[in-house]
Design a protein around this motif. Sequence first.
Motif, PDB file in Angstrom:
ATOM      1  N   GLU A   1      -4.322   4.553 -10.987  1.00  0.00           N
ATOM      2  CA  GLU A   1      -4.343   3.271 -10.297  1.00  0.00           C
ATOM      3  C   GLU A   1      -3.496   3.811  -9.020  1.00  0.00           C
ATOM      4  O   GLU A   1      -2.534   4.260  -8.839  1.00  0.00           O
ATOM      5  CB  GLU A   1      -3.395   2.344 -11.049  1.00  0.00           C
ATOM      6  N   THR A   2      -4.106   3.050  -7.857  1.00  0.00           N
ATOM      7  CA  THR A   2      -3.696   3.422  -6.441  1.00  0.00           C
ATOM      8  C   THR A   2      -2.800   2.157  -5.885  1.00  0.00           C
ATOM      9  O   THR A   2      -3.253   1.074  -6.244  1.00  0.00           O
ATOM     10  CB  THR A   2      -4.633   3.717  -5.427  1.00  0.00           C
ATOM     11  N   GLY A   3      -1.671   2.473  -5.407  1.00  0.00           N
ATOM     12  CA  GLY A   3      -0.732   1.689  -4.568  1.00  0.00           C
ATOM     13  C   GLY A   3      -1.509   1.326  -3.113  1.00  0.00           C
ATOM     14  O   GLY A   3      -2.561   1.678  -2.864  1.00  0.00           O
ATOM     15  N   ASN A   4      -0.686   0.514  -2.316  1.00  0.00           N
ATOM     16  CA  ASN A   4      -1.271   0.229  -1.121  1.00  0.00           C
ATOM     17  C   ASN A   4      -0.796   1.280   0.057  1.00  0.00           C
ATOM     18  O   ASN A   4      -0.035   2.194  -0.168  1.00  0.00           O
ATOM     19  CB  ASN A   4      -0.677  -1.106  -0.559  1.00  0.00           C
ATOM     20  N   LEU A   5      -1.650   1.482   1.011  1.00  0.00           N
ATOM     21  CA  LEU A   5      -1.610   2.575   1.918  1.00  0.00           C
ATOM     22  C   LEU A   5      -1.230   2.011   3.369  1.00  0.00           C
ATOM     23  O   LEU A   5      -1.957   0.955   3.520  1.00  0.00           O
ATOM     24  CB  LEU A   5      -2.690   3.553   2.091  1.00  0.00           C
ATOM     25  N   VAL A   6      -0.239   2.082   3.899  1.00  0.00           N
ATOM     26  CA  VAL A   6       0.335   1.669   5.459  1.00  0.00           C
ATOM     27  C   VAL A   6       0.182   2.708   6.346  1.00  0.00           C
ATOM     28  O   VAL A   6       0.860   3.776   5.991  1.00  0.00           O
ATOM     29  CB  VAL A   6       1.479   0.804   5.144  1.00  0.00           C
ATOM     30  N   ILE A   7      -0.606   2.594   7.255  1.00  0.00           N
ATOM     31  CA  ILE A   7      -0.620   3.571   8.269  1.00  0.00           C
ATOM     32  C   ILE A   7      -0.161   3.157   9.586  1.00  0.00           C
ATOM     33  O   ILE A   7      -0.695   2.080  10.235  1.00  0.00           O
ATOM     34  CB  ILE A   7      -2.140   4.240   8.541  1.00  0.00           C
ATOM     35  N   ARG A   8       1.011   3.347  10.075  1.00  0.00           N
ATOM     36  CA  ARG A   8       1.613   3.104  11.260  1.00  0.00           C
ATOM     37  C   ARG A   8       0.801   3.126  12.725  1.00  0.00           C
ATOM     38  O   ARG A   8       0.681   2.429  13.120  1.00  0.00           O
ATOM     39  CB  ARG A   8       3.069   3.759  11.367  1.00  0.00           C
ATOM     40  N   ASN A   9       0.469   4.470  12.866  1.00  0.00           N
ATOM     41  CA  ASN A   9      -0.417   4.602  13.938  1.00  0.00           C
ATOM     42  C   ASN A   9      -1.729   5.518  13.676  1.00  0.00           C
ATOM     43  O   ASN A   9      -1.720   6.509  12.779  1.00  0.00           O
ATOM     44  CB  ASN A   9       0.576   5.506  15.197  1.00  0.00           C
ATOM     45  N   TYR A  10      -2.851   4.849  13.839  1.00  0.00           N
ATOM     46  CA  TYR A  10      -4.025   5.294  13.486  1.00  0.00           C
ATOM     47  C   TYR A  10      -4.959   5.768  14.647  1.00  0.00           C
ATOM     48  O   TYR A  10      -5.046   4.867  15.681  1.00  0.00           O
ATOM     49  CB  TYR A  10      -4.758   4.410  12.574  1.00  0.00           C
ATOM     50  N   SER A  11      -5.727   6.634  14.646  1.00  0.00           N
ATOM     51  CA  SER A  11      -6.613   7.193  15.439  1.00  0.00           C
ATOM     52  C   SER A  11      -7.837   8.012  14.672  1.00  0.00           C
ATOM     53  O   SER A  11      -7.645   8.435  13.877  1.00  0.00           O
ATOM     54  CB  SER A  11      -6.100   8.136  16.746  1.00  0.00           C
TER      55      SER A  11
ATOM     56  N   THR B   1      -4.696  -1.828  -1.211  1.00  0.00           N
ATOM     57  CA  THR B   1      -5.143  -2.105   0.212  1.00  0.00           C
ATOM     58  C   THR B   1      -4.898  -1.017   1.341  1.00  0.00           C
ATOM     59  O   THR B   1      -3.878  -0.350   1.045  1.00  0.00           O
ATOM     60  CB  THR B   1      -4.467  -3.531   0.766  1.00  0.00           C
ATOM     61  N   THR B   2      -5.665  -0.993   2.333  1.00  0.00           N
ATOM     62  CA  THR B   2      -5.293  -0.142   3.287  1.00  0.00           C
ATOM     63  C   THR B   2      -4.961  -0.693   4.728  1.00  0.00           C
ATOM     64  O   THR B   2      -5.839  -1.719   5.064  1.00  0.00           O
ATOM     65  CB  THR B   2      -6.603   0.644   3.806  1.00  0.00           C
TER      66      THR B   2
END
Length: 199
Positions: A60-70, A91-92
């Motif tokens: 099972e995977t948790g949520n992923l938060v990306i502060r700065n994406y490119s 969620t992503t």
Amino acid sequence: QKHNDTVQDAKVYDFNGDGGFIDMTGNKTFIGKNSASHADGSNGVSFKNTSIIFNDTPQETGNLVIRNYSGDTTVIYRRDATDVTNILGGTTTIEKATAGSNITLSTDSTGIDSNDTDLVTMVLNNLAHKLFYTAYTTGEDNLKGKVQIAEGLTTSSVGKYFGEIEFDASNNGQGSMKDGSLTKPSDTPTNPPAGDDDQ
């Protein structure tokens, strides 16, 4: 991913995903080597500072938060074998994106009746709901997204159905599939190797 039987969320400060992918299927576990405080007061590892553990069975995977994406990245999700419309995994969330950024959320076609347009649309819409683009709520519009059902859970799988993602500024920038955007292109690799573009 789980740690001590608890599903963990992950935060990445910088992510440049040109040509890469994010595996939210639980087949791999990503371990951050360090967590640093940054000038803006936020925390998170740089994606390059991670290692990978391959799991014998999907976790099972948790949520992923990306502060700065490119860049341009594919995020791979698996589905519930007993309910093909149920997208598994956390969620992503992309908090900010640089201009010209792109992201694709992808799942496989196992168990989906390709003749059932309503079912295909539901799967793609539920997949789009996994993505949040929070800076969209304050007027940023640098991220373009799409969802796809592909033959398998690899980045080289042939895409069978595609849809565009639109974001809801009134709901934390959550994604959904744009009405009327469902397409079924001819058999073209979703991520063709460099140099394989038509001339």
